[in-house]
Design a protein around this motif. Structure first.
Motif, PDB file in Angstrom:
ATOM      1  N   ALA A 257      48.960  47.587  31.966  1.00 46.50           N
ATOM      2  CA  ALA A 257      48.162  46.387  31.689  1.00 46.50           C
ATOM      3  C   ALA A 257      48.186  46.050  30.201  1.00 46.50           C
ATOM      4  O   ALA A 257      48.257  44.868  29.818  1.00 46.50           O
ATOM      5  CB  ALA A 257      46.728  46.587  32.178  1.00 46.50           C
ATOM      6  N   TRP A 261      49.234  42.462  28.619  1.00 44.88           N
ATOM      7  CA  TRP A 261      48.372  41.664  27.756  1.00 44.88           C
ATOM      8  C   TRP A 261      49.039  41.387  26.414  1.00 44.88           C
ATOM      9  O   TRP A 261      48.852  40.307  25.838  1.00 44.88           O
ATOM     10  CB  TRP A 261      47.026  42.371  27.576  1.00 44.88           C
ATOM     11  CG  TRP A 261      46.153  42.239  28.800  1.00 44.88           C
ATOM     12  CD1 TRP A 261      46.035  41.149  29.608  1.00 44.88           C
ATOM     13  CD2 TRP A 261      45.290  43.242  29.352  1.00 44.88           C
ATOM     14  NE1 TRP A 261      45.145  41.407  30.631  1.00 44.88           N
ATOM     15  CE2 TRP A 261      44.676  42.674  30.503  1.00 44.88           C
ATOM     16  CE3 TRP A 261      44.956  44.553  29.004  1.00 44.88           C
ATOM     17  CZ2 TRP A 261      43.762  43.376  31.291  1.00 44.88           C
ATOM     18  CZ3 TRP A 261      44.052  45.251  29.781  1.00 44.88           C
ATOM     19  CH2 TRP A 261      43.462  44.661  30.925  1.00 44.88           C
ATOM     20  N   ALA A 280      41.279  43.354  25.239  1.00 42.58           N
ATOM     21  CA  ALA A 280      41.310  43.517  26.698  1.00 42.58           C
ATOM     22  C   ALA A 280      41.466  44.972  27.127  1.00 42.58           C
ATOM     23  O   ALA A 280      40.833  45.420  28.094  1.00 42.58           O
ATOM     24  CB  ALA A 280      42.437  42.668  27.289  1.00 42.58           C
ATOM     25  N   ASP A 311      41.516  43.734  36.870  1.00 39.85           N
ATOM     26  CA  ASP A 311      41.402  42.417  37.516  1.00 39.85           C
ATOM     27  C   ASP A 311      40.238  41.625  36.944  1.00 39.85           C
ATOM     28  O   ASP A 311      40.352  40.409  36.709  1.00 39.85           O
ATOM     29  CB  ASP A 311      41.221  42.592  39.026  1.00 39.85           C
ATOM     30  CG  ASP A 311      42.456  43.151  39.714  1.00 39.85           C
ATOM     31  OD1 ASP A 311      43.541  43.103  39.114  1.00 39.85           O
ATOM     32  OD2 ASP A 311      42.320  43.650  40.848  1.00 39.85           O
ATOM     33  N   GLN A 314      41.039  40.451  33.365  1.00 38.93           N
ATOM     34  CA  GLN A 314      41.989  39.337  33.400  1.00 38.93           C
ATOM     35  C   GLN A 314      41.270  38.031  33.742  1.00 38.93           C
ATOM     36  O   GLN A 314      41.554  36.981  33.148  1.00 38.93           O
ATOM     37  CB  GLN A 314      43.096  39.614  34.419  1.00 38.93           C
ATOM     38  CG  GLN A 314      44.180  38.547  34.474  1.00 38.93           C
ATOM     39  CD  GLN A 314      44.929  38.401  33.159  1.00 38.93           C
ATOM     40  OE1 GLN A 314      45.127  39.376  32.425  1.00 38.93           O
ATOM     41  NE2 GLN A 314      45.344  37.184  32.847  1.00 38.93           N
TER      42      GLN A 314
END
Length: 424
Positions: A257, A261, A280, A311, A314
């Motif tokens: 992830a 990002w 993030a 999730d 995001q």
């Protein structure tokens, strides 16, 4: 936790963009006092979350926050009978926990008297800049030691504290907050990028999934009470918090992830919210820890908790882009048009009318549409798509949904009345 979100939505008729972040922040406030995260880099990280929700007037902000915090009231009731202002909170066995109105001096005093965990529950977000110290709030998020030098109190040092925050603010108030130097400071200071932002004012309340329990007596409150009791034991006896770490597959998922990002920042559409994107990875770690300890407390954060956290983060990034991002003209026009179309459709159902005066849109449409040039961009696009027309036809005094839009909204029911049909 998800079931409780649905129950609160049923009870208050608030949308998920408001209820979800509030519930997460309350869960975080309960978890932060008992558990930290050992990051893959070997450092300790709090499970504290900061959330910010921008909503319309009348969206039940205060009601949602109060309902979500019910499980914390029992801990605070331990303050009844506390008369000696010099007595340590640890000796008394309780302390103020929900900070609805506070100054930085007051917050430091509470920590100095023994509190280790606090929750800024701000249902009037303007207090954020009026009463509280922005750099100090950033340090609360980071779990930094408090070093406060005051002329009357002298030097105050408090280590190992935690603070979570939920800011609920009306859209017009937030718009004023963000104008000029003040708005730039809130972002440049790092405070807003530390928040999981949600713009509930842009969201539509759709069909609400069924829930299994009554929101006022939900098991969510019992879990909050249990966590607060765990915190009470640690706080009274000065014991350390538990530490969680990522399972191997959860760590791999998190690193993947992170790469995705970072890739976002190669796209110009994300440049204007770069500080949010760069946070993030940390947000996902904190959120995964909260989800794990709240639902199944153990030292290892499982892959399922991490995937859910990714999730959610995001989704919040998309919210931040919608609220703060500067999009290319074509993409901006599409987003404005969709926001306006959603608003017109909701209004048509609520008032059983398909025409909306332009001055009403300037006053009451989503904030992004209340400037004439932004509104015209959206109207141009909707007219091109055949979704709206105008009355009189040579002006834009009134925006009228077309027959195609009405059919898409209500295909099986009696047609909604066109309130301008008899005037053309």
């Amino acid at each position: 936790m998800r079931d409780f979100v649905y129950c609160v939505m049923h009870t208050t008729q608030a949308n998920d963009a408001l209820v979800g972040p509030v519930v997460l922040s309350v869960a975080s406030a309960a978890v932060q006092g008992v558990a930290d995260i050992l990051t893959p880099f070997g450092t300790d990280m709090p499970t504290s979350l900061f959330t910010g929700v921008v909503a319309l007037s009348g969206d039940r902000k205060s009601t949602v926050l109060k309902l979500a915090c019910r499980g914390m009231e029992e801990f605070e009731r331990g303050m009844e009978g506390y008369l000696d202002p010099e007595m340590s909170f640890r000796h008394w066995g309780s302390h103020p926990f929900l900070l609805e109105e506070a100054t930085e001096k007051g917050v430091v005093d509470v920590y100095a008297k023994g509190a280790k965990s606090l929750f800024y529950a701000l249902d009037e977000g303007s207090m954020l800049t009026r009463n509280l110290d922005v750099p100090a709030l950033c340090k609360r998020y980071d779990g930094a030691d408090i070093r406060d030098l005051n002329r009357t109190r002298g030097f105050t040092y408090v280590a190992d504290t935690r603070g979570a925050l939920c800011m609920l603010v009306q859209d017009l108030t937030f718009s004023r907050m963000m104008k000029g130097d003040k708005g730039a400071y809130l972002i440049e200071s790092g405070l807003l990028p530390r928040m999981l932002m949600s713009f509930a004012s842009m969201s539509v309340v759709g069909p609400i999934p069924l829930c299994s329990m009554d929101a006022h007596n939900h098991e969510f409150h019992e879990r909050i009470k249990a966590l607060m009791q765990d915190y009470k034991e640690l706080f009274i006896h000065g014991k350390p918090r538990s530490k969680m770490h990522l399972a191997a597959d959860a760590e791999q998922l998190w690193k993947q992830a992170l790469e995705e990002w970072e890739m976002l920042l190669r796209d110009s559409m994300w440049h204007s919210i770069r500080p949010f994107v760069r946070r993030a990875g940390e947000q996902a770690l904190r959120l995964a820890g909260v989800l794990q300890w709240f639902t199944a407390p153990q030292e290892m954060i499982e892959c399922k908790s991490m995937q859910t956290a990714i999730d959610i983060v995001q989704w919040h990034l998309l919210q931040a882009r919608a609220g703060f991002g500067k999009l290319p003209q074509e993409a901006l026009q599409q987003e404005l048009a969709q926001a306006l179309y959603d608003y017109l459709m909701r209004r048509a159902v609520k008032y059983n009318a398909t025409a909306t005066p332009r001055n009403t849109l300037i006053r009451s449409a989503p904030v992004s549409l209340r400037k004439a040039d932004q509104l015209d961009l959206a109207l141009d696009q909707l007219e091109l798509e055949g979704k709206v027309g105008f009355y009189p036809t040579n002006s834009r005094k009134n925006v009228v949904l077309t027959a195609a839009s009405i059919a898409a909204m209500n295909p099986k029911s009696t047609p909604i009345v066109n309130n301008w049909s008899n005037k053309s």
